[in-house]
Design a protein around this motif. Structure first.
Motif, short mmCIF file in Angstrom:
data_model
loop_
_atom_site.label_atom_id
_atom_site.label_comp_id
_atom_site.label_asym_id
_atom_site.label_seq_id
_atom_site.Cartn_x
_atom_site.Cartn_y
_atom_site.Cartn_z
N TRP A 145 -25.11 -22.29 11.10
CA TRP A 145 -24.04 -21.97 10.34
C TRP A 145 -24.58 -21.79 9.36
O TRP A 145 -24.59 -20.13 8.94
CB TRP A 145 -22.86 -22.29 10.02
N LEU A 146 -25.60 -21.40 8.19
CA LEU A 146 -25.81 -21.21 7.34
C LEU A 146 -27.22 -20.60 7.29
O LEU A 146 -27.74 -20.24 6.49
CB LEU A 146 -26.52 -22.47 6.20
N ARG A 147 -27.71 -20.71 8.87
CA ARG A 147 -29.54 -20.36 8.80
C ARG A 147 -29.95 -18.54 8.09
O ARG A 147 -30.66 -18.33 7.61
CB ARG A 147 -30.02 -20.24 9.72
N TYR A 148 -28.72 -17.51 8.29
CA TYR A 148 -29.00 -16.32 8.00
C TYR A 148 -27.86 -15.81 7.04
O TYR A 148 -28.04 -14.76 7.08
CB TYR A 148 -28.75 -15.50 10.07
N LEU A 149 -27.06 -16.65 6.39
CA LEU A 149 -26.27 -16.16 5.86
C LEU A 149 -26.45 -15.95 4.42
O LEU A 149 -26.75 -14.50 3.99
CB LEU A 149 -25.56 -17.39 5.04
N PRO A 150 -27.74 -15.98 3.91
CA PRO A 150 -28.36 -15.48 2.40
C PRO A 150 -28.72 -14.68 2.57
O PRO A 150 -28.41 -13.28 2.20
CB PRO A 150 -29.29 -16.16 1.99
N PHE A 151 -29.64 -14.14 4.13
CA PHE A 151 -30.76 -12.74 4.49
C PHE A 151 -29.13 -11.37 4.91
O PHE A 151 -29.69 -10.78 4.52
CB PHE A 151 -31.25 -13.73 5.71
N ALA A 152 -28.34 -12.07 5.05
CA ALA A 152 -27.19 -11.14 5.64
C ALA A 152 -26.61 -10.61 4.87
O ALA A 152 -26.46 -9.61 3.80
CB ALA A 152 -26.19 -11.58 6.34
N TRP A 153 -26.50 -11.08 2.94
CA TRP A 153 -26.19 -10.56 2.05
C TRP A 153 -26.83 -10.05 1.47
O TRP A 153 -26.74 -9.30 0.65
CB TRP A 153 -25.41 -11.55 0.97
N ARG A 154 -27.83 -10.84 1.44
CA ARG A 154 -29.32 -9.64 0.79
C ARG A 154 -29.32 -8.04 1.86
O ARG A 154 -29.92 -6.95 0.82
CB ARG A 154 -30.75 -10.43 0.47
N ALA A 155 -29.29 -8.52 3.45
CA ALA A 155 -29.61 -6.66 3.48
C ALA A 155 -28.15 -5.81 3.27
O ALA A 155 -28.58 -4.56 2.65
CB ALA A 155 -29.16 -7.60 4.68
N CYS A 156 -27.39 -6.05 2.81
CA CYS A 156 -26.49 -5.46 2.09
C CYS A 156 -26.85 -4.81 1.04
O CYS A 156 -26.06 -3.92 -0.03
CB CYS A 156 -24.67 -6.14 2.20
N ALA A 157 -26.33 -6.20 0.38
CA ALA A 157 -27.10 -5.78 -1.57
C ALA A 157 -28.41 -4.54 -1.80
O ALA A 157 -28.55 -3.85 -2.77
CB ALA A 157 -27.43 -7.09 -2.27
N GLU A 158 -29.53 -4.75 -0.30
CA GLU A 158 -30.56 -4.04 -0.83
C GLU A 158 -31.24 -3.24 0.69
O GLU A 158 -31.61 -4.11 1.19
CB GLU A 158 -31.94 -5.18 -0.74
N PRO A 159 -29.91 -2.04 0.69
CA PRO A 159 -30.42 -0.99 1.83
C PRO A 159 -31.38 -0.77 2.01
O PRO A 159 -32.06 -1.03 3.39
CB PRO A 159 -29.35 -0.78 2.07
N ALA A 160 -32.05 -0.89 0.78
CA ALA A 160 -33.89 0.19 1.46
C ALA A 160 -34.84 -0.82 1.48
O ALA A 160 -35.66 -0.69 2.61
CB ALA A 160 -33.64 0.21 -0.05
N LEU A 161 -34.02 -2.84 2.13
CA LEU A 161 -34.92 -3.15 3.11
C LEU A 161 -34.35 -3.65 3.82
O LEU A 161 -33.82 -3.40 4.01
CB LEU A 161 -35.49 -4.94 1.61
N SER A 162 -36.14 -3.94 5.05
CA SER A 162 -35.58 -4.61 5.73
C SER A 162 -35.59 -5.50 6.62
O SER A 162 -36.73 -6.00 6.46
CB SER A 162 -36.66 -2.93 6.06
N GLU A 163 -34.52 -6.44 6.52
CA GLU A 163 -34.18 -7.53 6.24
C GLU A 163 -34.89 -8.61 8.45
O GLU A 163 -34.18 -7.20 8.99
CB GLU A 163 -32.70 -8.44 6.71
#
Length: 282
Positions: free
Chosen positions: A39-57
């Motif tokens: 359940w944690l595998r993509y959690l940090p990447f999901a938040w980071r994608a919301c924080a840095e929309p210019a980056l392509s997670e």
């Protein structure tokens, strides 16, 4: 805040999360994030994608669309779906995530909010499946019970999503994929927002603007992911002034910047982004 250093956006455990052996006794991850397992595998990447929309997670590959998720595919499916509930409840502040998703889907899934942009990019085409699961099992009501401040009055539960989702849940193809009950245990593994030892540290205020346009801005720094949302409720009286909620930038050291939050006087809930999108799910 004066000379106090504001933490930068960090992903201290991103490599651990990417490569971890998801054993249920992984105490290091459990201490930081409040849970362990896929359940944690993509959690940090999901938040980071919301924080840095210019980056392509990278977009996680959906295991749902390719058939029933059984045995080893259960972990992949749980990893894929779990971050969505965090973004809806803890990001947009949706207590009625079922209504919010239905309304957003019927609007054509607009993406002018950073969180909704990620939701559309990662899960958009499969939102009807989640609404069908809720119509059958009440998944989103179960998850909402974990994140709402118990001190707030109950919200209206008389509104229901449309009957088309229950019909979808009766379709053989849908049942072939989703099976019975909540096979992914999404609600039970939504990290509770309850209190914990060592609350976050509040910095500020720092004033912005002048006169009637002056606003105060705070920074909340949390050492762990578990409990950070509870910390927001705990500081509410310190950052609200004459019915006006000032902005609070929230940093969680294991993950990074979670967003700039405000407290809604309409719903009593914390949210990031525009109030319009917050109300969509309440």
């Amino acid at each position: 805040m004066g000379a106090t250093e504001v933490p930068g956006r960090r992903s201290d455990i991103s490599e651990i999360v990417r490569t971890a052996d998801w054993a249920p006794d992984d105490l290091s991850l459990k201490g930081l994030l409040g849970d362990s397992g896929p359940w944690l595998r993509y959690l940090p990447f999901a938040w980071r994608a919301c924080a840095e929309p210019a980056l392509s997670e990278p977009i996680p590959r959906s295991p749902t669309s390719s058939g029933p998720f059984q045995d080893e595919r259960l972990g992949a499916a749980a990893a894929f779906w779990a971050p969505l509930l965090h973004l809806l409840h803890f990001g947009l502040g949706w207590h009625r995530a079922d209504l919010g998703l239905e309304r957003w889907h019927e609007m054509g899934r607009p993406t002018d909010d950073p969180i909704l942009r990620v939701v559309d990019r990662w899960w958009g085409p499969e939102i009807p499946d989640l609404l069908a699961l809720h119509a059958r099992d009440g998944l989103l009501s179960a998850s909402a019970a974990k994140v709402r401040d118990p001190g707030l009055p109950p919200l209206d539960r008389t509104r229901e999503i449309g009957p088309q989702w229950a019909r979808r849940a009766r379709e053989p193809e849908w049942q072939r994929r989703w099976g019975g009950g909540d096979p992914l245990h999404l609600a039970s593994h939504l990290i509770p927002s309850g209190g914990r030892d060592g609350p976050g540290v509040l910095f500020g205020p720092q004033s912005e603007g002048t006169g009637s346009n002056q606003r105060r801005q705070y920074v909340l720094v949390c050492e762990t992911y578990v409990g950070w949302h509870w910390d927001l409720h705990q500081i509410r009286d310190r950052v609200d002034e004459n019915g006006h909620s000032h902005r609070v930038d929230v940093y969680c050291r294991p993950i990074g910047w979670l967003g700039q939050y405000r407290h809604s006087s309409t719903t009593g809930l914390w949210y990031r982004g525009r109030h319009h999108w917050h109300l969509l799910g309440n």
